[in-house]
Design a protein around this motif. Structure first.
Motif, mmCIF file in Angstrom:
data_model
loop_
_atom_site.group_PDB
_atom_site.id
_atom_site.type_symbol
_atom_site.label_atom_id
_atom_site.label_comp_id
_atom_site.label_asym_id
_atom_site.label_seq_id
_atom_site.Cartn_x
_atom_site.Cartn_y
_atom_site.Cartn_z
ATOM 1 N N ASP A 166 0.730 -1.337 -0.068
ATOM 2 C CA ASP A 166 0.145 -0.098 -0.127
ATOM 3 C C ASP A 166 0.849 1.298 -0.031
ATOM 4 O OD1 ASP A 166 -2.709 1.291 0.264
ATOM 5 O OD2 ASP A 166 -1.995 2.000 2.206
ATOM 6 N N TYR A 167 1.815 1.247 1.043
ATOM 7 C CA TYR A 167 2.577 2.488 1.100
ATOM 8 C C TYR A 167 3.586 2.826 -0.205
ATOM 9 C CZ TYR A 167 4.973 6.504 3.364
ATOM 10 O OH TYR A 167 5.665 7.512 3.669
ATOM 11 N N LEU A 168 4.040 1.613 -0.927
ATOM 12 C CA LEU A 168 4.880 1.844 -1.905
ATOM 13 C C LEU A 168 4.034 2.246 -3.141
ATOM 14 C CD1 LEU A 168 7.447 1.196 -3.553
ATOM 15 C CD2 LEU A 168 7.029 -1.225 -3.947
ATOM 16 N N LEU A 169 3.081 1.830 -3.450
ATOM 17 C CA LEU A 169 1.971 2.156 -4.502
ATOM 18 C C LEU A 169 1.818 3.541 -4.233
ATOM 19 C CD1 LEU A 169 -0.275 -0.508 -5.058
ATOM 20 C CD2 LEU A 169 1.746 0.248 -6.712
ATOM 21 N N TYR A 170 1.416 4.212 -2.941
ATOM 22 C CA TYR A 170 1.073 5.260 -2.577
ATOM 23 C C TYR A 170 1.908 6.369 -2.846
ATOM 24 C CZ TYR A 170 -0.434 9.231 0.393
ATOM 25 O OH TYR A 170 -0.526 10.585 0.936
ATOM 26 N N TRP A 171 3.393 6.006 -2.312
ATOM 27 C CA TRP A 171 4.582 6.882 -2.771
ATOM 28 C C TRP A 171 4.842 6.924 -4.333
ATOM 29 C CZ3 TRP A 171 9.408 6.288 -5.017
ATOM 30 C CH2 TRP A 171 10.128 7.368 -4.645
ATOM 31 N N LEU A 172 4.578 5.920 -4.978
ATOM 32 C CA LEU A 172 4.800 6.202 -6.340
ATOM 33 C C LEU A 172 3.638 7.068 -7.108
ATOM 34 C CD1 LEU A 172 5.812 2.627 -7.601
ATOM 35 C CD2 LEU A 172 7.309 4.346 -7.569
ATOM 36 N N CYS A 173 2.651 6.860 -6.729
ATOM 37 C CA CYS A 173 1.414 7.549 -7.302
ATOM 38 C C CYS A 173 1.436 9.163 -6.715
ATOM 39 C CB CYS A 173 0.058 7.010 -6.740
ATOM 40 S SG CYS A 173 -0.325 5.555 -7.443
ATOM 41 N N LEU A 174 2.009 9.175 -5.812
ATOM 42 C CA LEU A 174 2.212 10.790 -5.098
ATOM 43 C C LEU A 174 3.238 11.536 -5.710
ATOM 44 C CD1 LEU A 174 0.685 12.554 -3.047
ATOM 45 C CD2 LEU A 174 2.211 11.896 -1.379
ATOM 46 N N GLY A 175 4.553 10.607 -5.508
ATOM 47 C CA GLY A 175 5.855 11.253 -6.100
ATOM 48 C C GLY A 175 6.076 11.255 -7.537
ATOM 49 N N PHE B 185 4.145 9.828 -10.114
ATOM 50 C CA PHE B 185 2.819 10.172 -11.316
ATOM 51 C C PHE B 185 2.300 11.541 -10.844
ATOM 52 C CE2 PHE B 185 3.140 5.547 -11.386
ATOM 53 C CZ PHE B 185 3.373 5.402 -12.783
ATOM 54 N N ARG B 186 2.636 12.115 -9.832
ATOM 55 C CA ARG B 186 2.124 13.561 -9.361
ATOM 56 C C ARG B 186 0.344 13.554 -8.976
ATOM 57 N NH1 ARG B 186 6.633 15.977 -7.411
ATOM 58 N NH2 ARG B 186 8.303 15.566 -8.652
ATOM 59 N N LEU B 187 -0.073 12.445 -8.410
ATOM 60 C CA LEU B 187 -1.434 12.514 -8.406
ATOM 61 C C LEU B 187 -1.721 13.176 -7.000
ATOM 62 C CD1 LEU B 187 -2.162 8.757 -9.701
ATOM 63 C CD2 LEU B 187 -2.470 11.009 -11.152
ATOM 64 N N SER B 188 -3.206 13.572 -6.657
ATOM 65 C CA SER B 188 -3.184 14.129 -5.562
ATOM 66 C C SER B 188 -3.025 12.788 -4.379
ATOM 67 C CB SER B 188 -4.501 14.587 -5.609
ATOM 68 O OG SER B 188 -5.488 13.624 -5.597
ATOM 69 N N PRO B 189 -3.211 13.391 -3.148
ATOM 70 C CA PRO B 189 -3.165 12.513 -1.917
ATOM 71 C C PRO B 189 -4.276 11.643 -2.024
ATOM 72 C CG PRO B 189 -2.272 14.623 -1.222
ATOM 73 C CD PRO B 189 -2.796 14.903 -2.789
ATOM 74 N N LEU B 190 -5.629 12.185 -2.410
ATOM 75 C CA LEU B 190 -6.966 11.364 -2.320
ATOM 76 C C LEU B 190 -6.858 10.319 -3.454
ATOM 77 C CD1 LEU B 190 -9.616 11.187 -1.203
ATOM 78 C CD2 LEU B 190 -10.475 12.745 -2.959
ATOM 79 N N VAL B 191 -6.461 10.541 -4.423
ATOM 80 C CA VAL B 191 -6.400 9.485 -5.725
ATOM 81 C C VAL B 191 -5.244 8.528 -5.356
ATOM 82 C CG1 VAL B 191 -6.238 9.137 -7.845
ATOM 83 C CG2 VAL B 191 -7.432 11.243 -7.379
#
Length: 344
Positions: free
Chosen positions: A241-250, A252-258
């Motif tokens: 979960d955290y790895l995917l969250y970090w990749l999306c956030l950092g 792919f520059r997606l919002s924290p919510l997405v």
């Protein structure tokens, strides 16, 4: 000669390298009209004379050629008792080292008759001079067991137990060959649809419990591995979960919510299958996934909202705030899964 108040309930005693106390206990139980099943857990010729004297007193004896452990001895004894006494009402298990008195054994028989759908535990009170490993080992195990099962018992390690007839076949299928078996039985109470009833018993330790073959390091590790499966499942899912969250956030520059929603969608599948098949032994039935995702959606929305909101009022980044948020939701989720999602 059997007395009416004990007919149909037998006493099962697994014994590994016993001494004369087993003969004395057998004699006292037989004098009260109780049927006795002993399991010689690999004592071989050096201890054959003790078991032979017990046979002469009227006890039945099942024999292991080699030491297989207390859990296996109990299952062997249950199987043998069902073959010899197919109409029995239940089984009381006791230890061979003199820690359980005939008086307390009879009290458990009476309690079993009053509560035929309960596992009856002879609970020691741990007052007075109690060996350190027994006092603290039980306290720690009690806490961990309550956390794992939601059931509070006063003595998780007692060997004096009354097993109801309705659950004997299922108890022979429970995993565990040594001391972890008795903890596994407690963890399977919900699957067997049993309640717990406790009877206070006398606490007896002979020679500082020197006769016990319980190894506090080796056997406690076996017991706690049952509990740690949930932690492993959660840590694995958290890492995904955290790895995917970090990749999306950092990246792919997606919002924290997405980012939170996408990471949770993937990790929830990992967590569901690990919990269902590893932690909760396949419990929950066909609707468990629906219940799990109702919980996951509610937890995800709450977590995403907190990750979005808290950085605005606290001097913490969205990437960091996710850790304490998920730790709190992790604990809450465990209790809901245990009592609702994967509960029969």
């Amino acid at each position: 000669m059997e007395q009416n108040n004990t007919a149909g309930v037998i006493v099962l005693i697994p014994a590994y390298k016993p001494d004369e106390r087993l003969i004395s206990l057998t004699r006292e139980l037989r004098e009260q009209g109780l049927n006795v099943m002993l399991v010689d857990d690999g004592g071989q010729e050096a201890y054959a004379a003790i078991f032979e004297q017990c046979r002469e007193l009227g006890a039945r004896v099942a024999v292991h050629a080699v030491n297989l452990g207390k859990g296996r001895a109990l299952k062997t004894g249950i199987n043998a008792a069902l073959l010899v006494w197919p109409e029995l009402e239940g089984i009381v298990t006791a230890d061979a080292d003199g820690q359980h008195t005939p008086r307390d054994i009879v009290r458990l028989i009476d309690a079993l008759r009053e509560h035929p759908n309960a596992l009856v535990l002879g609970s020691r009170q741990f007052t007075g001079e109690v060996p350190f490993k027994s006092r603290w080992g039980n306290r720690i195990t009690r806490f961990v067991y309550a956390l794992a099962s939601g059931v509070h018992v006063g003595d998780t390690q007692t060997g004096l137990r009354a097993l109801p007839r309705c659950a004997l076949e299922e108890m022979m299928r429970i995993d565990g060959e040594r001391y972890e078996y008795e903890m596994n039985v407690l963890l399977k109470l919900r699957d067997m649809k049993l309640t717990v009833f406790e009877v206070p018993i006398e606490t007896i330790y002979i020679d500082d419990n020197a006769g016990s073959h319980f190894n506090p390091v080796r056997d406690a590790f076996r017991i706690y591995m049952v509990i740690f499966k949930y932690l492993f499942s959660s840590v694995t899912s958290f890492a995904v979960d955290y790895l995917l969250y970090w990749l999306c956030l950092g990246f792919f520059r997606l919002s924290p919510l997405v980012s939170y929603a996408l990471a949770r969608l993937v990790s929830s599948q990992v967590n569901y299958h690990l919990n269902k098949h590893t932690v909760f032994s396949g419990r929950g039935g066909r609707h468990s996934m629906v219940k799990y995702y109702v919980l996951a959606v509610a937890q995800g929305l709450l977590g995403a909202g907190l990750v979005q909101f808290l950085p605005q009022v606290l001097p913490i980044s969205a990437a960091i705030i996710k850790i304490p948020v998920d730790l709190v939701l992790f604990a809450v989720s465990y209790f809901i899964q245990r009592d609702f999602v994967f509960d029969k």
